[in-house]
Design an enzyme around this catalytic site. Structure first.
Site, PDB file in Angstrom:
ATOM      1  CG  HIS A 198      21.716 -35.856  51.664  1.00  0.00           C
ATOM      2  ND1 HIS A 198      21.454 -36.134  52.978  1.00  0.00           N
ATOM      3  CD2 HIS A 198      22.881 -35.182  51.642  1.00  0.00           C
ATOM      4  CE1 HIS A 198      22.439 -35.643  53.725  1.00  0.00           C
ATOM      5  NE2 HIS A 198      23.311 -35.075  52.942  1.00  0.00           N
ATOM      6  CB  CYS A 199      25.369 -39.247  50.712  1.00  0.00           C
ATOM      7  SG  CYS A 199      25.605 -37.564  51.288  1.00  0.00           S
ATOM      8  CB  ILE A 200      24.641 -44.098  50.643  1.00  0.00           C
ATOM      9  CG1 ILE A 200      25.747 -43.647  51.608  1.00  0.00           C
ATOM     10  CG2 ILE A 200      24.887 -45.540  50.235  1.00  0.00           C
ATOM     11  CD1 ILE A 200      25.780 -44.397  52.906  1.00  0.00           C
ATOM     12  CG  ASP A 203      26.974 -39.251  46.822  1.00  0.00           C
ATOM     13  OD1 ASP A 203      26.212 -38.439  46.267  1.00  0.00           O
ATOM     14  OD2 ASP A 203      27.343 -39.144  47.993  1.00  0.00           O
TER      15      ASP A 203
END
Length: 365
Positions: A198-200, A203
């Protein structure tokens, strides 16, 4: 005790410190979606009292704390740095990594004012061994983005080299292993079926969007994103080629996806490349099953909805598959046993290294 769980936002007046840890996804147009930060901040605003410390931890673009959160909170008439305190301290965690506890991971902190910085530092010093102060929330926000963009760009590099090495008949895993013997100036990154979590995957696009405000195009970031998004298509093309060599069509084929979590030994499938691979295979007419010891059934995702439950791994199941695709390399799976009983194994994680006895039915992807 002092620990309590509630979804009653009227109780926000009770704590001295409030940490905002909510999702920061992208819209369909790949723009920042701050609805969760906005709704949470409005809830805090309704209950804000003097003396409270508010810390945003969600990953976001530089300026969110001061340009977005601060005006909402100050609209109450309370003054930041005097009546309440506001800061930013990005989350740092590595799910599945047992080598680092929360207390061991240095915490980057920043405050809107010097007194805000003091308050944020005092809070995290109670739980974390090392607190790193930076000059502003914008610097702290960009710090988190740099950490994730660093991974995104390097993963894209090795994924592109993997595709080139495949055409050249070179084993990219052997090359990375050899390069890793250099004791300086090199840090190994490993290719895979795409980028997940859910980040890389998300973001870096927050910074790309914000950069346009400064008439700046983040070409490196966007190129890395394009490459990482393309990798599931490459994996599917390798599956199609492998079936074709065995005189089988992708349409009507039965394929087992081994691992749907976005990384090994975790129970989170958000933004997992497995979902993109499964969707592409289904659209080409394949029947999809999956096995994942951490995810018994697939929930509803933002872009995908698979009404599937994890299949029990048996010799009978493996033998009736046209292909088994290793997407997530969970530690507890016996890969030599998989290769022994499956007619074809497409390996995106190098779990079949050293299994030369069965190399005729192994395809690296």
């Amino acid at each position: 005790g002092h620990f309590d769980v509630t979804d009653n936002f009227s109780r926000l007046r009770e704590p001295d410190c409030i940490l905002i840890c909510v999702p920061t996804p992208l819209t369909e147009k790949m723009e920042p979606d701050l609805q969760y930060i906005e709704k949470t901040t409005h809830s805090i605003k309704k209950n804000l009292r003097k003396g409270q410390l508010i810390v945003l931890e969600s990953t976001t673009y530089p300026g969110t704390t001061e340009e977005f959160v601060l005006p909402l909170l100050e609209s109450t008439g309370l003054k930041v740095g005097k009546d309440f305190f506001l800061g930013f301290s990005p989350e740092r965690e590595d799910p599945g990594n047992k080598n680092f506890t929360t207390a061991q991971i240095p915490k980057v902190v920043a405050g809107v004012t010097p007194s805000c910085k003091e308050a944020v530092t005092a809070l995290y010093s109670q739980a974390v061994h090392q607190v790193i102060q930076v000059s502003s929330p914008r610097a702290a926000e960009l710090t988190k983005l740099l950490e994730n963009i660093y991974r995104s760009v390097n993963i894209a590099l090795v994924n592109e080299l993997k595709m080139l090495a495949d055409r050249m008949g070179i084993d990219i895993w052997e090359v990375i292993e050899a390069a890793s013997t250099k004791p300086f100036g090199y840090s190994p990154f490993y290719p895979g079926p795409g980028m997940g979590g859910h980040c890389i995957p998300i973001d870096p696009f927050y910074l790309s969007w914000k950069a346009k405000e400064y008439d700046f195009t983040t070409r490196f970031i966007e190129l890395a994103g394009e490459i990482n998004v393309s990798v599931p298509y490459y994996v599917v093309s390798k599956i199609i080629d492998a079936l074709n060599e065995r005189r089988k069509s992708i349409k009507g084929a039965t394929i087992l996806i081994l691992g749907v979590a976005y990384k090994k030994d975790v129970d989170d499938a958000r933004e997992s490349p497995a979902l993109a691979v499964m969707d592409l295979l289904q659209k080409k007419g394949a029947t999809i099953l999956y096995h994942d010891p951490y995810i018994p059934s697939l929930p509803l995702f933002r872009k995908y909805h698979f009404k599937l439950k994890s299949s029990l791994l048996t010799e009978k199941l493996l033998r009736r598959m046209d292909a088994v695709v290793v997407v997530t390399d969970h530690s507890q799976i016996d890969y030599p046993w998989i290769v022994r009983h499956a007619p074809l194994v497409v390996d995106t994680r190098n779990v079949t290294k050293g299994l030369d006895r069965w190399k005729k039915k192994i395809v690296k992807a």
